[in-house]
Scaffold this active site. Structure first.
Site, PDB file in Angstrom:
ATOM      1  N   HIS A 478       0.819  -1.214   0.000  1.00  0.00           N
ATOM      2  CA  HIS A 478       0.000   0.000   0.000  1.00  0.00           C
ATOM      3  C   HIS A 478       0.851   1.262   0.000  1.00  0.00           C
ATOM      4  CE1 HIS A 478       0.630  -0.177   4.444  1.00  0.00           C
ATOM      5  NE2 HIS A 478       0.465   1.151   4.364  1.00  0.00           N
ATOM      6  N   ASP A 529      -0.066  -7.702   1.635  1.00  0.00           N
ATOM      7  CA  ASP A 529       0.463  -6.329   1.627  1.00  0.00           C
ATOM      8  C   ASP A 529       2.001  -6.367   1.611  1.00  0.00           C
ATOM      9  OD1 ASP A 529       0.689  -3.622   1.685  1.00  0.00           O
ATOM     10  OD2 ASP A 529       0.031  -3.384   3.778  1.00  0.00           O
ATOM     11  N   SER A 623       4.466   2.734   7.878  1.00  0.00           N
ATOM     12  CA  SER A 623       4.060   1.623   7.007  1.00  0.00           C
ATOM     13  C   SER A 623       5.211   1.169   6.112  1.00  0.00           C
ATOM     14  CB  SER A 623       2.878   2.053   6.134  1.00  0.00           C
ATOM     15  OG  SER A 623       1.726   2.265   6.913  1.00  0.00           O
TER      16      SER A 623
END
Length: 686
Positions: A478, A529, A623
């Site tokens: 992402h 992910d 992230s």
């Protein structure tokens, strides 16, 4: 008839007949009057070569003295006095006196008359005739030389020879005709003229032996058939025997002891025999025979010949191969062997090039490593090492790290393989200072080089990643789903200043094929992910940037503490400009499920749950960063077990992509990309 009249008549007859005989008359000064005192006069008399000069004194009246001391007339030949005359001898007196006429065997002389200062009486001087008279060159007293016969004629002479002899080029010496003899039989005998009787003097003999190509002439003597005159000093100064074979001369020979067997090395030989004018020796007899001319195979150094023989002769063909460690080099190309054949003159058709030591050249370079060697020739050795401690040498399965220059010109290991070692990155280098407690969400600042695998993502999304090799970065899908050119930096801790940072340029972004792309604000499913980024060029590893290990061979257990780091939001709800890190334990998935009140979020076996529920956690902006653990079974290395993926509340628990489930995909993806384009070491991005 009076003898004084006869010469005059002879002169008249000669002149009238037209013969070129010279004559003339000479008188003293003022003759027939008395000659003056202190007088001097000279005359040069010359007649043709081959004639002498005869003087006829018709009148002689010169003051007498002891040895003609006062006045005199004298004859000189080459400034040497040959006759001196004085006294009174006038017409009719002493007609038989030897002074009345005189003969000189020369065609040039000088006559001189000299008087002193006084005369007691009146003297009238002299009167004489001279005439050219034939010179007898063949008299024993003559300086003329003929080796055999001398023949005189008017005005000259000539030499002649007895039967069997010929007059040589000097027109004086006679020799036998012993040249021009040609011998072509493979075997035969040759002897000196007249052998075994005395050989003739003044001779030059040339005996030619001509055999077919490929054979050499071999000459042998026997003592009983050998007798050549020797000089008093024992040297060959009188009569000489020599043997000429090509450019090589054997001899000179003489005496009574013959030379040993002579292998001339040539199929064309001249036997030369020269004698002088004296001596009585019987000469020589030789036996000649043929022998195949050998080619000297010793000139092929450091090589092997096939077929192998002790002796190679005319038309033999061989293959020349260098011994181990040597080779032929022709026009910069290595040639395994050459062919050559033995020619008729005992030389090889091909003798070049020579065998030279094999040179393997410098060993090949390897990425992030270098070979160490002193020489590059046969049996030289080379060892490889890496450029720094951030790389480790990886040897081929059968190698020992040492390469040797082989006889084939290749660097090979002990098993003959050419596969080179590789310098691979040392992964997971862990500094114990990084294990201190603290939080990202209100965590502790990291120092430069403490977490060298951390990669900062600046745009299009704030995040992080982990360097997993020299050219690959792993992050969350992402983070990079909106751009194939994310802006990344490595080897830094302060994001705003980016001091000492390495800008990393992406060549290719590869998102997991099962990741579903959708806006982040609407996303509830973070399964798969994970993404890989291929860099344009390999990163030069060092203390501030190096990769983390991908696996340890075992999975972390619950309550095991892992480490997270990043530039994301802290508990004060602002984005950190400095790299923060903390340690968090791995939890069962139920912990993360408990804090998710909305059942719409998806949980799967591809996810991990971690956090302590008391404030140590990842947050927004972290992230893609790695969740790392110590590998206690592998030299205290750090390995990545998870990737920061999602969460619902910072400071409690977070959900991480489980890297263990994607190890096969990571390996297959990297191998496929690199095999398709080759493993480049430099930048290949425009």
């Amino acid at each position: 008839m009076d003898h004084r009249v006869w010469p005059l008549l002879s002169l008249l007859v000669a002149v009238c007949s037209g013969n070129p005989i010279l004559f003339g008359e000479i008188t003293s000064p003022k003759y027939p009057q008395g000659y003056p005192n202190d007088a001097y006069q000279s005359w040069n008399i010359s007649v043709p070569k081959g004639f002498g000069i005869k003087l006829y004194f018709l009148h002689l009246d010169i003051e007498p003295s002891q040895d003609c001391e006062y006045d005199f007339v004298q004859v000189l030949i080459k400034d040497e006095v040959k006759g001196k005359f004085c006294g009174r001898r006038i017409d009719g007196s002493s007609p038989t006196s030897p002074l009345y006429e005189q003969y000189y065997p020369t065609n040039n002389l000088r006559l001189e008359f000299t008087s002193d200062f006084s005369n007691e009486e009146r003297y009238t001087g002299f009167s004489l005739y001279y005439i050219a008279e034939d010179l007898d060159e063949c008299e024993e007293s003559s300086e003329t030389y003929c080796s055999h016969f001398c023949n005189n004629h008017i005005g000259g002479y000539f030499c002649s020879c007895p039967p069997g002899y010929f007059l040589q080029a000097d027109n004086h010496t006679c020799g036998v005709n012993c040249s021009g003899n040609l011998y072509t039989d493979l075997r035969g005998q040759i002897h000196s003229p007249g052998f075994p009787s005395f050989y003739p003097e003044n001779s030059l003999c040339d005996y030619k032996v001509r055999l077919i190509p490929g054979y050499q002439v071999v000459i042998t003597f026997q003592a009983k058939d050998y007798d050549i005159e020797t000089g008093r000093d024992g040297k060959c100064t009188y009569d000489i025997l020599t043997i000429q074979a090509g450019e090589h001369t054997h001899g000179p020979f003489c005496g009574r002891s013959p030379p040993a067997r002579i292998e001339t090395g040539s199929n064309q030989v001249d036997i030369l025999f020269q004698t002088d004018s004296g001596g009585e020796n019987k000469g020589w007899l030789i036996n000649y025979s043929e022998d195949a001319i050998p080619c000297d195979h010793r000139i092929f150094e450091r090589s092997q010949l096939s077929p192998a023989k002790d002796k190679y002769v005319f038309k033999d063909t061989i293959t020349v191969t260098c011994i181990e460690g040597y080779e032929f080099v022709i026009r910069k190309r290595n040639v395994p062997s050459i062919q050559s054949y033995c020619r008729g003159d005992g030389t090889w058709s091909v003798t070049e090039p020579k065998c030279q030591l094999v040179d393997c050249g410098a060993p090949s370079e390897i990425s992030n490593g270098r070979p160490t060697f002193s020489k590059t020739t046969f049996r030289s050795t080379a060892t490889y090492s890496c450029v720094s401690e951030y790389y480790q040498i990886v040897l081929p399965a059968s190698g020992d790290g040492t390469f040797r220059c082989s006889s084939k010109g290749l660097w090979v290991d002990k098993n003959g393989n050419q596969e080179l070692p590789k310098c691979t990155p040392v992964c997971g280098t862990f500094n114990s200072a990084a294990s201190s407690g603290g939080r990202i969400f209100g965590g502790k600042r990291a120092t430069l080089g403490k977490l060298p695998w951390l990669i900062a993502f600046v745009s299009p999304n704030r995040g992080a990643g982990a360097l997993i090799s020299e050219r690959w970065v792993m992050t969350a899908a992402h983070v990079v789903q909106e751009s194939d050119q994310p802006e990344m930096f490595g080897g830094l801790i302060n994001l705003p200043t980016r001091t000492d940072a390495n800008l990393l340029k992406a060549k290719k972004v590869i998102i997991h094929p099962k990741w579903v792309i959708e806006p982040l604000d609407k996303r509830v499913n973070f399964d798969n992910d994970i993404a890989l980024i291929q860099l344009c060029s390999k990163v030069q590893l060092g203390p501030n940037i190096s990769p983390v290990c991908l696996s340890s061979g075992t999975s972390p257990g619950f309550d095991d503490s892992g480490y997270i780091a990043g530039w994301g939001r802290t508990e004060k709800r602002h984005v950190s400009g400095h790299l923060m890190f903390t340690a968090i334990p791995l939890q069962k998935m139920e912990k993360c499920q408990e804090i998710v009140t909305e059942k719409k979020y998806t949980f799967s076996s591809n996810m991990l749950c971690a956090g302590d529920g008391a404030g140590n956690d990842s947050c927004e902006g972290d992230s893609g960063g790695p969740l790392t653990f110590l590998d206690h079974n592998n030299n205290e290395k750090m390995y990545v077990a998870g990737i920061v993926s999602w969460g619902v509340e910072c400071g409690k628990y977070g959900v991480y992509t489980k890297v263990e489930n994607y190890l096969d995909w990571i390996k297959e993806t990297i191998d496929k990309v690199e095999s398709e384009e080759g493993e480049g070491t430099g930048s290949d991005c425009r």
